[in-house]
Design a protein around this motif. Structure first.
Motif, PDB file in Angstrom:
ATOM      1  N   ASP A  18       0.831  -1.197   0.000  1.00  0.00           N
ATOM      2  CA  ASP A  18       0.000   0.000   0.000  1.00  0.00           C
ATOM      3  C   ASP A  18       0.879   1.266   0.000  1.00  0.00           C
ATOM      4  O   ASP A  18       2.015   1.236   0.464  1.00  0.00           O
ATOM      5  N   GLY A  19       0.314   2.336  -0.520  1.00  0.00           N
ATOM      6  CA  GLY A  19       1.063   3.601  -0.563  1.00  0.00           C
ATOM      7  C   GLY A  19       0.263   4.613  -1.347  1.00  0.00           C
ATOM      8  O   GLY A  19      -0.762   4.276  -1.955  1.00  0.00           O
ATOM      9  N   PRO A  20       0.698   5.868  -1.387  1.00  0.00           N
ATOM     10  CA  PRO A  20      -0.077   6.895  -2.077  1.00  0.00           C
ATOM     11  C   PRO A  20       0.112   6.832  -3.598  1.00  0.00           C
ATOM     12  O   PRO A  20       1.130   6.341  -4.074  1.00  0.00           O
ATOM     13  N   GLY A  21      -0.907   7.277  -4.309  1.00  0.00           N
ATOM     14  CA  GLY A  21      -0.771   7.453  -5.746  1.00  0.00           C
ATOM     15  C   GLY A  21      -1.100   6.256  -6.600  1.00  0.00           C
ATOM     16  O   GLY A  21      -1.115   6.348  -7.828  1.00  0.00           O
ATOM     17  N   VAL A  23      -3.966   4.506  -7.091  1.00  0.00           N
ATOM     18  CA  VAL A  23      -5.199   4.613  -7.866  1.00  0.00           C
ATOM     19  C   VAL A  23      -5.035   5.598  -9.023  1.00  0.00           C
ATOM     20  O   VAL A  23      -5.477   5.348 -10.142  1.00  0.00           O
ATOM     21  N   HIS A  24      -4.340   6.702  -8.742  1.00  0.00           N
ATOM     22  CA  HIS A  24      -4.159   7.706  -9.802  1.00  0.00           C
ATOM     23  C   HIS A  24      -3.324   7.140 -10.944  1.00  0.00           C
ATOM     24  O   HIS A  24      -3.661   7.317 -12.124  1.00  0.00           O
ATOM     25  N   SER A  27      -5.428   4.466 -12.792  1.00  0.00           N
ATOM     26  CA  SER A  27      -6.492   5.032 -13.626  1.00  0.00           C
ATOM     27  C   SER A  27      -5.889   5.797 -14.799  1.00  0.00           C
ATOM     28  O   SER A  27      -6.480   5.860 -15.882  1.00  0.00           O
ATOM     29  N   GLY A  28      -4.698   6.333 -14.608  1.00  0.00           N
ATOM     30  CA  GLY A  28      -4.003   6.958 -15.733  1.00  0.00           C
ATOM     31  C   GLY A  28      -3.677   5.946 -16.821  1.00  0.00           C
ATOM     32  O   GLY A  28      -3.863   6.212 -18.017  1.00  0.00           O
ATOM     33  N   VAL A  31      -6.795   5.170 -18.717  1.00  0.00           N
ATOM     34  CA  VAL A  31      -7.088   6.227 -19.694  1.00  0.00           C
ATOM     35  C   VAL A  31      -6.184   6.073 -20.919  1.00  0.00           C
ATOM     36  O   VAL A  31      -6.643   6.142 -22.061  1.00  0.00           O
ATOM     37  N   ILE A  37     -13.734   2.647 -16.786  1.00  0.00           N
ATOM     38  CA  ILE A  37     -13.902   1.740 -15.634  1.00  0.00           C
ATOM     39  C   ILE A  37     -15.381   1.552 -15.354  1.00  0.00           C
ATOM     40  O   ILE A  37     -16.095   2.521 -15.098  1.00  0.00           O
ATOM     41  N   SER A  40     -15.223  -1.133  -9.918  1.00  0.00           N
ATOM     42  CA  SER A  40     -13.934  -0.949  -9.261  1.00  0.00           C
ATOM     43  C   SER A  40     -14.070  -1.229  -7.778  1.00  0.00           C
ATOM     44  O   SER A  40     -14.994  -0.760  -7.124  1.00  0.00           O
ATOM     45  N   GLN A  42     -11.475  -1.846  -4.138  1.00  0.00           N
ATOM     46  CA  GLN A  42     -10.119  -1.847  -3.617  1.00  0.00           C
ATOM     47  C   GLN A  42     -10.153  -2.045  -2.122  1.00  0.00           C
ATOM     48  O   GLN A  42     -11.172  -1.831  -1.472  1.00  0.00           O
ATOM     49  N   PHE A  43      -9.052  -2.484  -1.566  1.00  0.00           N
ATOM     50  CA  PHE A  43      -8.974  -2.709  -0.129  1.00  0.00           C
ATOM     51  C   PHE A  43      -7.520  -2.642   0.292  1.00  0.00           C
ATOM     52  O   PHE A  43      -6.649  -3.228  -0.343  1.00  0.00           O
ATOM     53  N   ASP A  47      -3.690  -5.669   8.133  1.00  0.00           N
ATOM     54  CA  ASP A  47      -2.973  -6.846   8.648  1.00  0.00           C
ATOM     55  C   ASP A  47      -1.623  -7.021   7.971  1.00  0.00           C
ATOM     56  O   ASP A  47      -0.636  -7.352   8.616  1.00  0.00           O
ATOM     57  N   ILE A 284      -9.628 -11.809   0.384  1.00  0.00           N
ATOM     58  CA  ILE A 284     -10.363 -10.603   0.032  1.00  0.00           C
ATOM     59  C   ILE A 284     -11.378 -11.032  -1.024  1.00  0.00           C
ATOM     60  O   ILE A 284     -10.981 -11.596  -2.052  1.00  0.00           O
TER      61      ILE A 284
ATOM     62  N   HIS D  24      -9.679   8.824 -12.938  1.00  0.00           N
ATOM     63  CA  HIS D  24      -8.322   9.344 -13.066  1.00  0.00           C
ATOM     64  C   HIS D  24      -8.244  10.804 -12.624  1.00  0.00           C
ATOM     65  O   HIS D  24      -7.335  11.201 -11.892  1.00  0.00           O
ATOM     66  N   SER D  27      -8.764  10.944  -8.800  1.00  0.00           N
ATOM     67  CA  SER D  27      -7.595  10.485  -8.045  1.00  0.00           C
ATOM     68  C   SER D  27      -6.424  11.443  -8.230  1.00  0.00           C
ATOM     69  O   SER D  27      -5.597  11.596  -7.320  1.00  0.00           O
ATOM     70  N   ASN D  36      -4.262  10.074   0.578  1.00  0.00           N
ATOM     71  CA  ASN D  36      -4.148   8.644   0.332  1.00  0.00           C
ATOM     72  C   ASN D  36      -5.536   8.034   0.473  1.00  0.00           C
ATOM     73  O   ASN D  36      -6.180   8.171   1.505  1.00  0.00           O
TER      74      ASN D  36
END
Lengths: 287, 287, 287, 287
Positions: A18-21, A23-24, A27-28, A31, A37, A40, A42-43, A47, A284, D24, D27, D36
């Protein structure tokens, strides 16, 4: 040229730290692959710190273009991924013994177009279900298991069938033999069992007799991934049904079989739709 | 004379070895007591060979006449029996700790006339629930349990309260101490616990954390009689609710508390209505 | 002589005006017929003042002796009654159209010994299900219904089949024609339909589309007796399943079909076991 | 400077016409706001062509920065949107009459921290629940409704209370008066009712009596938005519970009240968490 008029419907799963960015960037890429989409999920698992994503995408892009668009993102986040066409039938091997309820449910729904699988073979250690399987025009093969040697033969046949038919999922539809650790290992993450109990309630043999003796008020079934740790693999789906003191063990069996059938079929359906992802010992489920 | 215009509504339970003629002889005694059967349930246990019966009977007869009419039948079949007025509030002692959801549910339904009990005392090892219990005008007493000595004091207080208030049922409404074998023995068959798990799934401490780690898809609660064999007493009622991978252990706790409340209250209600009979390690529930 | 070693297992249902002494007199007749009651349920309806009873009885008595013992009681209370051997297969006619899920469930369970019926004929207005029915070795007959005349022909064939095969129950297993009032009348109390909705929710055509438009969160199925008042016959069994906003009408159909199958099969099973009694517009189900 | 150490947890909902590139761009705005995404759900309605999205986002950004980052996207897609802090208590007005079960459930869970609301006032047309509401230290006000004039007064008081307390949600917790079309209009999309039936099953008065007369096997409750079209507003949540023929109408009421409480509380909780979005006559529930 008419290629642009075709729309492909893709299903994409992604797993990474996991971390930032994420999804962007994903999705980029969508595109860039001219995608829209349509579904969609996500999780982010607290844990394990893993991020899970499942997308359905409409796009005129073919696989090569799609993969090219995704490649930089996959590399950047070191993702595990799958890309498939929505609804493509999953190549599924069914193992069975004498009980027909799960096999019947799988084959009936498969034929009715409700279960996106193709079943090139039902392999059994008993001949009991031949007529049933024949009716559905599915190849049926019997290899008796009576001792260590014939069991080893059976397991070799499983692996050969997996190879021959390019099998993606092995379903234990009340197959009443314990798989060897080696086979469990070989099929890790692509072998689903139905346990005739609400796990972790009654492990091992004859759970309905145990349930009767204990006087439980609900009985159930559990579909789970097979691991060498018997009845301890990651749980995919569970169902229960209410019972009372008047039920004999044999009635509990009959009642429980409905839960087994629908629980196993549900798990297979979700797996075939790329809705089941593993997060350590848990699943999941992107329903 | 107007005595004949009074109608009593009796509830009668009978347990004996199974055999022919029981129903005929019992219904003969009911006729002799000028009774009309309004509700009747029976069960012959093939596990233990015992016969169980619960009757509701309208009759102008008073208790003495009723018992006289029953006496020969009871003697003939060597029956264990209870005779009570339908709807008589059961004298109930509630033990609690810090969690309020089960206590609130019991007291709210008791006040709403949905639970045929009277609660002369809530006894707790913590003061947390004082306001809640006060609101319902029920006496509340705190006795901290911090060591073996204070635990023994608490248990003595329980037995004294049982004696003083002629208690017929002790309810462990999320009372978080394990009862001593002696107290379990003293309260055998009249002490109900709520276990925050779908037994025999997750015994012992922190079942919701276990459930999360195992990734179960259903969580539940179990109301059972207390025996010295921890979490193994006869099950009275169970409920489950569906959960998914996104639930944290603390969310599972919140979700599970609803199941605990309604499961415990249901078990207490059935017990108060003489609907719960013991058949070895199992319960017969005449719903 | 060895006749005394045979034990018959009888199921007896009785309906009459409620009043005192019924149970005693009935159980007296059972004793006279050398019977032992193994299962007993009763209900006094405050809506209609009727008394309902279902008994299972083990006895060496043959039918003639049994009926002779019962005759005075039946006369005294002016009872409607049935006496049957437990487990005797009910002669059942199945009507179908194109959807196979209910027919498959009935035939599969019938063959597995879980449904005490015999099915001498499946009659359909379409040929779609021929292969399925053939597989189970059940006679299959097609009579297209395209206009009033062919519909009348179909209904005549139904009545003739009822006569020829001594049919005790007609099951509409997603038979998509409305029965004429005359046929409803002729089959009153012995014709069960499955309605693809949680009645009285969505009557009439296309309930899943209605359910989608209304955004319901649960969809279900209802098994009921057929009366000339469409979708208003006495309800025998109902089930629901949770759905959400993401389900299309066609997905609701697929999800709902499972509920239809199990609800109809359950209703047929209870009926075949003499567990379904009529109390005006309601059913008494002695589960 | 310590500002960077603060993390806000935002919940964002977005609704617009469906089309490519939305995810996109959204996000991208989240990245721009240093966010985040921790939870994300979306749905494209084929009924209305609308796209719905709900995001939970961790970010050090304050509201102004967040809104600035979102503004271009919102404008580009002509979005309806909400931005809130996760867990902020929703200002909720409760209307009640004489039945306490729903009010008790709301207040008990509110106090237990399970329901993210603040309740500045319970307004009732009866004094019955004063003690209950007082216990929870919530202001309680009674305005009898006996005729058109007093009803108009009550409704004016509702609107004034909405204004005074900046109310975001009005909950009809078994408030037994029909709201005027004007009030329905004024509270459109922010007023939730609990209907004591499994809608669209039994509309109007006394559904449990209707359910009894019809002999239904499941009873339930429906939480829905209030519209001037009585009992026809968009459904938010439904639950059912099994019953049998032996239940009187008054027992059905008692059984049903549990379903009403938990269904209403669930609907309020989802609404308070920005999980309920409207899609024409249907709701999107991002559970």
């Amino acid at each position: 040229m008419t290629a642009a008029t075709t729309t492909n419907h893709w299903v994409l799963t992604l797993v990474c730290a996991d971390g930032p960015g994420i999804v962007h960037d994903v999705s980029g890429a969508v595109v860039a692959a001219r995608g829209n989409i349509t579904e969609s999920q996500q999780f982010a698992s607290t844990d394990t710190g893993r991020f899970f994503m499942r997308l359905q995408i409409e796009s005129p892009a073919e696989r090569a273009e799609f993969e090219a668009a995704l490649a930089p993102v996959i590399q950047r986040f070191d993702m595990t991924w799958t890309l498939d066409v929505v609804g493509r039938p999953l190549r599924t091997l069914v193992l069975a013994s004498t009980a027909g309820h799960c096999v019947n449910d799988l084959l009936f729904r498969h034929r009715g177009g409700q279960l996106p699988v193709e079943i090139p073979l039902v392999l059994s250690n008993h001949g009991t279900l031949r007529d049933l399987v024949d009716f559905y025009d599915v190849p049926f093969e019997v290899l008796p298991v009576t001792d260590a040697a014939s069991k080893a033969e059976f397991e070799k046949r499983v692996l050969r069938a997996v190879d021959e038919h390019d099998i993606e999922l092995v379903v234990l539809a009340r197959y009443m033999q314990i798989l060897s650790p080696e086979l469990c290992e070989a099929l890790a993450g692509r072998c689903i069992n139905i346990h005739h109990s609400f796990l972790p309630g009654f492990k091992g043999a004859n759970p309905y007799r145990q349930a009767h003796a204990r006087g439980v008020k609900l009985i159930g079934a559990t579909a789970h991934f097979v691991t060498s740790d018997l009845d301890e693999g990651p749980i995919i789906e569970q169902n229960v049904v209410r019972v009372d003191h008047s039920r004999s063990p044999s009635e509990l069996v009959a009642i429980g079989q409905d839960e087994e059938s629908r629980t196993l079929t549900q798990a297979v359906k979700w797996f075939a739709e790329s809705r089941v992802l593993l997060d350590g010992a848990r699943t999941i489920i992107f329903r």
